[in-house]
Enzyme design. Structure first.
Site, short mmCIF file in Angstrom:
data_model
loop_
_atom_site.label_atom_id
_atom_site.label_comp_id
_atom_site.label_asym_id
_atom_site.label_seq_id
_atom_site.Cartn_x
_atom_site.Cartn_y
_atom_site.Cartn_z
N ASP A 1 36.85 44.13 40.72
CA ASP A 1 35.69 44.87 40.24
C ASP A 1 35.77 46.34 40.69
O ASP A 1 36.13 46.62 41.83
CB ASP A 1 34.45 44.21 40.84
CG ASP A 1 33.16 44.69 40.24
OD1 ASP A 1 32.90 44.36 39.09
OD2 ASP A 1 32.41 45.41 40.93
N GLU B 1 52.82 37.70 49.08
CA GLU B 1 53.01 36.65 50.10
C GLU B 1 52.88 35.27 49.46
O GLU B 1 53.33 34.28 50.01
CB GLU B 1 51.93 36.77 51.20
CG GLU B 1 52.04 38.00 52.07
CD GLU B 1 50.78 38.21 52.93
OE1 GLU B 1 49.96 37.27 53.05
OE2 GLU B 1 50.62 39.33 53.46
C1 NOJ Z 1 31.47 46.06 37.16
C2 NOJ Z 1 31.05 44.70 36.71
O1 NOJ Z 1 31.77 44.36 35.56
C3 NOJ Z 1 29.56 44.76 36.48
O2 NOJ Z 1 29.06 43.62 35.83
C4 NOJ Z 1 28.89 44.97 37.81
O3 NOJ Z 1 27.50 45.11 37.60
C5 NOJ Z 1 29.42 46.24 38.49
N1 NOJ Z 1 30.85 46.33 38.43
C6 NOJ Z 1 29.02 46.28 39.93
O4 NOJ Z 1 29.71 45.30 40.66
#
Ligand code: NOJ
Length: 571
Positions: free
Chosen positions: A217, A273
């Site tokens: 993310d 790893e």
């Molecule tokens: C990107 C994710 O795809 C989204 O759904 C999320 O709200 C934000 N990052 C924050 O983690």
């Protein structure tokens, strides 16, 4: 149209040397919205387990699950409060183990969603960090004094990814903490070696549990510049898919920091790893293809893949499609691989942008599953699920709350540019059948989000039996991709045919050495028919999204509006 006969995959020794993650097809599940086994209105892990046969029959090979870890669910799982525990509403650790086992038993793979950048504000680490300036966890997050006078102004001009200051004042210790996304998602401080070690432990833990890959993310936000200097002014009002700068600044100190790109290589070493079987990383990063490639490392020693989101706003006309593919090809030559995304849990559904066009949806599926790159299919895309109009003020999505007070013209402005201010719209429950709750939840339950108003017409059960359906089109394409190694990892070359109309995109997928024959793809991005001269080919028509028939290659072929045709050129 009939299901295409399934032919035995012809995996040569060379094929098996191509890493699996480069050949795979991926399907994103938003666990909350996929299948609710216990009838509480919220999708869960047991629900997903119950749908594995469907997914296997659909023909996708790798499942990516949005986060199911313990979380207050303020951002529906992208705010983790314990990386080692499972949110009660989704199930238990035993359910996760069962899911991993069952996925593997079907010869499929599973990718988990890892939020490295931030935690929930309710994570015990942050609770400790905010309690006291002297707490050992204080430096695990990014704390600064405010600017004078009185420290009541944010430490600098850094903005969050949603606009507005990324700094939040915390009265208890009279300092500000930084959050790249929403205020309840404080950013971890990767300049603290303990943080890095703790998060690498999380990564190792989930690989040890059997995860085949991780989706990372907002990976581009991990490191902030140690100088805390202001970001420079820019005239750009809004970030776009290909340029993350906006809100009147260039985010040079908060996004794409060289230390983040270096960290991609460090993370890769940890992944390596776990070699048996090999695992992979796919990063959520934003920018143009050349910039994004940097995350993969000069020597292909960084992230294995990065999402290329330009497809999410692409104009589906011949020359734009060619330019897009060309840019991907240019930035991601072997040994790199592009990705191909038509939707996800943050963006409008792909068929929404096509104004509901089913033929166009099938054409895009054909593009996605025949072009070079790893395809990511968002749940429901395979049946043409559309956005569900939900007014901002009814949104459960925390982003919708943030824009609730925005002036109408601004909301309209965002909409016109395809920005979802209420991401609930693309997260409505999966439509399995025509029953009251569309087979997502038992009929006496109340799904966490309302069902799409067309769920009785648009669902898996109705499309199963309809050879003209979008679902059958996806199945046929996925089967074709499994059957033809050239589609999985072959090189891409343009077909130069001077008489082809501009709106027909034509390319050839070819394996090095060309032992198995080349696959030719013709995609008509127009409603006008186009005549193809196929007299030079001796092989078979493998696929058409309009007729579905396999046949010998005719010397001339009339490509109908929005038709996709795949030809095997093999004497
Ligand atoms: C990107 C994710 O795809 C989204 O759904 C999320 O709200 C934000 N990052 C924050 O983690």
């Amino acid at each position: 149209m009939h299901d295409l006969p399934s032919e035995r995959p012809r995996l040569s020794p060379v094929d098996s040397q191509v890493p699996w993650w480069k050949r795979t097809t991926t399907y994103q599940i938003y666990p909350r919205s996929f299948a609710d086994a216990n009838g509480d209105g919220i999708g869960d892990l047991r629900g997903i387990l119950g749908k594995l046969d469907y997914l296997q029959r659909l023909g996708v090979e790798t499942l990516w699950l949005s986060p199911f870890f313990q979380s207050p669910q303020a951002d529906f799982g992208y705010d983790i409060s314990d990386h080692f525990a499972i949110a009660e509403e989704y199930g238990t650790m035993d359910d996760v183990r069962a899911l991993i086992r069952e996925v593997h038993a079907r010869g499929m793979k599973i990718v988990l969603d890892m939020v490295l950048n931030h935690t929930s504000a309710l994570h015990p680490w942050f609770a400790a960090s905010r309690r006291d300036r002297g707490d050992p966890k204080r430096d695990w997050y990014i704390w600064r004094d405010g600017r004078k006078p009185g420290g009541k102004a944010p430490p600098n001009n850094w903005r969050s990814m949603l606009g507005g200051s990324g700094w939040h004042y915390d009265e208890a210790t009279d300092q500000w903490y930084f959050a790249s996304f929403l205020d309840f998602q404080p950013d971890l401080n990767y300049r603290n070696p303990e943080v890095k070690a703790a998060m690498l432990d999380v990564v190792r833990h989930w690989f040890a549990q059997g995860a085949d890959g991780l989706r990372l993310d907002i990976f581009n936000a991990l490191f902030k510049d140690a100088s805390f200097a202001d970001n420079p002014f820019s005239w750009r009002p809004m970030p776009t898919e290909s340029n993350p700068h906006g809100f009147f600044q260039r985010h040079i100190h908060t996004i794409d920091h060289p230390d983040t790109i270096a960290f991609a290589r460090e993370l890769r070493k940890v992944v390596d790893e776990f070699a048996d079987p090999p695992r992979f990383l796919v990063g959520e990063v934003f920018g143009d293809a050349a910039m994004l490639r940097r995350y993969c490392g000069e020597a292909a020693d960084g992230l294995h893949l990065v999402f290329l989101f330009e497809t999410l706003n692409a104009r589906w006309q011949g020359r734009h499609v060619r330019a897009l593919i060309q840019a991907f090809e240019h930035a991601f030559p072997e040994p790199f691989s592009p990705t191909f995304v038509l939707g996800n849990h943050d963006r409008p559904r792909s068929i929404h942008r096509l104004r509901g066009g089913r033929d166009e949806a099938k054409l895009l599926a054909a593009l996605q599953l025949t072009v070079r790159g790893v395809p990511f299919i968002y749940y429901g895309e395979e049946i043409g699920m559309d956005n569900h109009d939900i007014p901002l003020h009814e949104g459960l999505d925390p982003v919708s709350a943030r824009f609730r007070m925005a002036p109408r013209w601004l909301v309209r402005w965002f909409r016109r540019r395809g920005v979802l201010l209420n991401r609930d719209e693309c997260r409505s429950p999966m439509q399995w059948d025509a029953s009251k709750n569309a087979g997502f939840s038992p009929d006496d339950a109340t799904p966490w989000l309302p069902l799409h108003r067309r769920s009785a017409a648009v669902n898996v059960a109705t499309q199963e039996g309809d050879p003209e359906s979008i679902l059958c089109c996806y199945r046929n394409l996925l089967a074709l991709r499994r059957e033809q190694p050239a589609l999985q990892w072959g090189q891409l070359a343009w077909i130069a045919a001077p008489r082809l109309p501009d709106n027909v995109v034509a390319f050839r997928r070819i394996l090095p050495g060309n032992g198995a024959g080349a696959v030719e793809v013709f995609l008509n991005f127009s409603k006008r028919v186009a005549e193809l001269d196929l007299s030079a080919y001796a092989g078979r028509v493998l696929f058409s999204n309009r007729t579905g028939q396999r046949s010998a290659v005719p010397p001339a072929y009339t490509l109908r509006g929005f038709e996709a045709v795949v030809v095997l050129d093999q004497p």
